[in-house]
Design an enzyme around this catalytic site. Structure first.
Site, PDB file in Angstrom:
ATOM      1  N   GLU A   1       4.138   2.254   2.628  1.00 32.29           N
ATOM      2  CA  GLU A   1       4.493   1.600   1.419  1.00 32.29           C
ATOM      3  C   GLU A   1       5.563   2.690   0.512  1.00 32.29           C
ATOM      4  OE1 GLU A   1       1.206  -1.678   0.241  1.00 32.29           O
ATOM      5  OE2 GLU A   1       0.832   0.143  -0.665  1.00 32.29           O
TER       6      GLU A   1
ATOM      7  N   CYS B   1      -2.808   9.117   6.906  1.00 33.51           N
ATOM      8  CA  CYS B   1      -2.948  10.361   6.710  1.00 33.51           C
ATOM      9  C   CYS B   1      -4.185  11.059   7.447  1.00 33.51           C
ATOM     10  CB  CYS B   1      -3.356  10.771   5.154  1.00 33.51           C
ATOM     11  SG  CYS B   1      -3.179  12.382   4.441  1.00 33.51           S
TER      12      CYS B   1
ATOM     13  N   CYS C   1      -8.785  13.723   2.058  1.00 31.61           N
ATOM     14  CA  CYS C   1      -8.956  14.002   0.600  1.00 31.61           C
ATOM     15  C   CYS C   1     -10.030  13.148  -0.015  1.00 31.61           C
ATOM     16  CB  CYS C   1      -7.882  14.435  -0.325  1.00 31.61           C
ATOM     17  SG  CYS C   1      -6.644  15.506   0.295  1.00 31.61           S
TER      18      CYS C   1
ATOM     19  N   GLY D   1       0.793  10.393   3.746  1.00 36.73           N
ATOM     20  CA  GLY D   1       1.067  11.684   4.581  1.00 36.73           C
ATOM     21  C   GLY D   1       1.373  12.801   3.895  1.00 36.73           C
ATOM     22  N   GLU D   2       0.774  13.962   4.762  1.00 31.31           N
ATOM     23  CA  GLU D   2       1.024  15.084   4.428  1.00 31.31           C
ATOM     24  C   GLU D   2       2.681  15.632   5.013  1.00 31.31           C
ATOM     25  OE1 GLU D   2       2.112  18.779   3.393  1.00 31.31           O
ATOM     26  OE2 GLU D   2       0.018  18.193   2.764  1.00 31.31           O
TER      27      GLU D   2
ATOM     28  N   SER E   1      -1.023  19.666  -4.252  1.00 33.29           N
ATOM     29  CA  SER E   1      -2.151  19.016  -4.691  1.00 33.29           C
ATOM     30  C   SER E   1      -3.303  19.956  -4.811  1.00 33.29           C
ATOM     31  CB  SER E   1      -2.382  18.066  -3.724  1.00 33.29           C
ATOM     32  OG  SER E   1      -1.378  17.177  -3.448  1.00 33.29           O
TER      33      SER E   1
ATOM     34  N   ASN F   1      -7.094   7.283 -10.514  1.00 37.54           N
ATOM     35  CA  ASN F   1      -6.923   6.162 -10.284  1.00 37.54           C
ATOM     36  C   ASN F   1      -8.324   5.569  -9.498  1.00 37.54           C
ATOM     37  OD1 ASN F   1      -4.324   5.867 -11.565  1.00 37.54           O
ATOM     38  ND2 ASN F   1      -3.591   7.158  -9.873  1.00 37.54           N
TER      39      ASN F   1
ATOM     40  N   CYS G   1      -0.975   6.502  -7.866  1.00 39.21           N
ATOM     41  CA  CYS G   1      -1.240   7.586  -7.040  1.00 39.21           C
ATOM     42  C   CYS G   1      -2.521   7.536  -6.179  1.00 39.21           C
ATOM     43  CB  CYS G   1      -1.242   9.178  -8.004  1.00 39.21           C
ATOM     44  SG  CYS G   1      -1.795  10.638  -7.079  1.00 39.21           S
TER      45      CYS G   1
END
EC number: 2.1.1.192
Length: 394
Positions: free
Chosen positions: A116, A136, A140, A196-197, A250, A327, A370
């Site tokens: 997306e 990912c 996290c 993703g990172e 982050s 969120n 986010c």
């Protein structure tokens, strides 16, 4: 483990091979790669540089997708290009527009995988949130996107293709009698904050951003590109040297104990190691400052003590701190901090001399905020698959 240890991921990904008899996609090739491809296709050596410049402008300045539209190339040469190459960008599967104007695109890439892309319009800018991986690997705990397993890295073409399809939708390619360079740009900024990172897909991200920054094409300043990392320490200096864009981190916690839970990569490169790597970035990249992203979680990382500790940790680093209201998503183990708590936290940081804007959630009604990317799509498809299985229609 040292900060220079080799980088590994939970899933090893390999470049996709060109199908037997398939055409090579020109989107995503660097200038040297494009020159090599054109030479191998039979372009006379003396013409290669000129052809690279011509094709580059057609692709990235004018947004052309058909070789026949490259009218300053001779017809036989256009036919040669069409025979050996293609101009392909990700397929837009769906497009949703939020009440606040945010646009979310679900796009399909090679292999049928989907990612997306989110466009966020503001008064003085338009920001595109770009994905760098399918899924990912970071897990996290506060991020719904992070619950989706890594499938593979995106290619440079699939990354820059996200920019191109957004410009398609925004109508930002030149038309006869119109020069968008003289207009306010609708897509003026890029943030690598999607799925993703980015630093686990460094080469493809670097090449895509170099294409986006090229002045003879999309032509975005490196100051208008922000790469967000969870803290892949060995690649930070390389990012400064080879990309030179703005950097966001982050961060999300002020102790290793809490960050280990929120951002598990911290177990490999802890806060002290990360901050050591960040101190040289603004000078090495010639960027003004580093952005520290900090999601506000009720009772977890939002105390006055956390705010004061954060200020002490980043002392000496040119920085701003983006405070992000959490969120929430179904089953999330955290709650959003109250507005009063977020404002009090921001006030402590501001009084210490750091900008501390509170991010306004955008696109929540279309699951584009986010940490929410692709989650709703995956849930919906899972539900349909379950229904089909239960009814014997799967």
């Amino acid at each position: 483990m040292s900060a220079t240890s080799p980088i590994t991921q939970d899933v090893v990904t390999f470049p996709r091979k060109l199908p037997e008899g398939g055409k090579r996609n020109l989107v995503g090739l660097t200038r040297p790669e494009l020159a090599e491809a054109l030479a191998a296709a039979g372009t006379p050596e003396k013409q290669v540089k000129m052809r690279v410049n011509q094709i580059w402008q057609w692709l990235y300045e004018r947004g052309v997708r058909d070789f026949n539209d490259m009218t300053n190339l001779a017809k036989p040469y256009r036919a040669l290009l069409a025979d050996q190459f293609e101009i392909a960008v990700p397929e837009v599967v769906s497009r949703h527009v939020s009440e606040d104007g945010t646009r979310k695109y679900l796009v399909r890439i090679a292999g049928g995988h989907e990612v997306e892309v989110v466009y966020i319009p503001e008064e003085d800018r338009g920001t595109l949130c770009v994905s760098s991986q399918v899924g990912c690997t970071l897990t996290c705990s506060f991020c719904h996107t992070g619950t989706q397993k890594l499938v593979r890295n995106l290619t440079a073409g699939e990354i820059v293709g996200q920019i191109m399809i957004a410009r398609d939708d925004l109508g930002e390619w030149p038309l006869p009698g119109r020069n968008p360079k003289n207009e306010t740009r609708l897509l003026s900024n890029i943030v690598l904050m999607g799925m993703g990172e980015p630093l686990y897909n460094f080469e493809a991200v670097r090449d895509a951003m170099k294409i986006a920054m090229d002045p003879e094409g999309i032509s975005l300043s490196r100051r208008r590109i922000t790469l967000s990392t969870s803290g892949v320490v060995p690649e930070i200096a390389r990012t400064a040297e080879e990309i030179g864009c703005m950097l966001a981190v982050s961060f999300h916690a002020t102790t290793d104990e809490v960050r280990d839970k929120l951002v598990p990569i911290n177990k490999r490169w802890n806060i002290a190691t990360l901050l050591d790597a960040l101190r040289d970035y603004p000078k090495a990249s010639n960027s003004e400052r580093i952005t520290f992203e900090y999601v506000m979680l009720k009772g977890v990382n939002d105390s006055d003590e956390d705010a004061r500790r954060l200020v002490e940790l980043i002392k000496g680093i040119p920085a701003k701190i983006n405070l992000i209201p959490f969120n929430e998503w179904p089953g999330a183990p955290y709650e959003r901090s109250s507005n009063n708590r977020i404002r009090a936290f921001a006030d402590i940081i501001y009084k210490a001399g750091y900008a501390s804007p509170i991010r306004t959630p955008r696109g929540e009604d279309i699951m584009a905020a986010c940490g929410q990317l692709k989650s709703a799509t995956e849930r919906a498809r899972k539900s349909r698959a379950q229904i089909a299985a239960e009814t014997g229609l799967g």
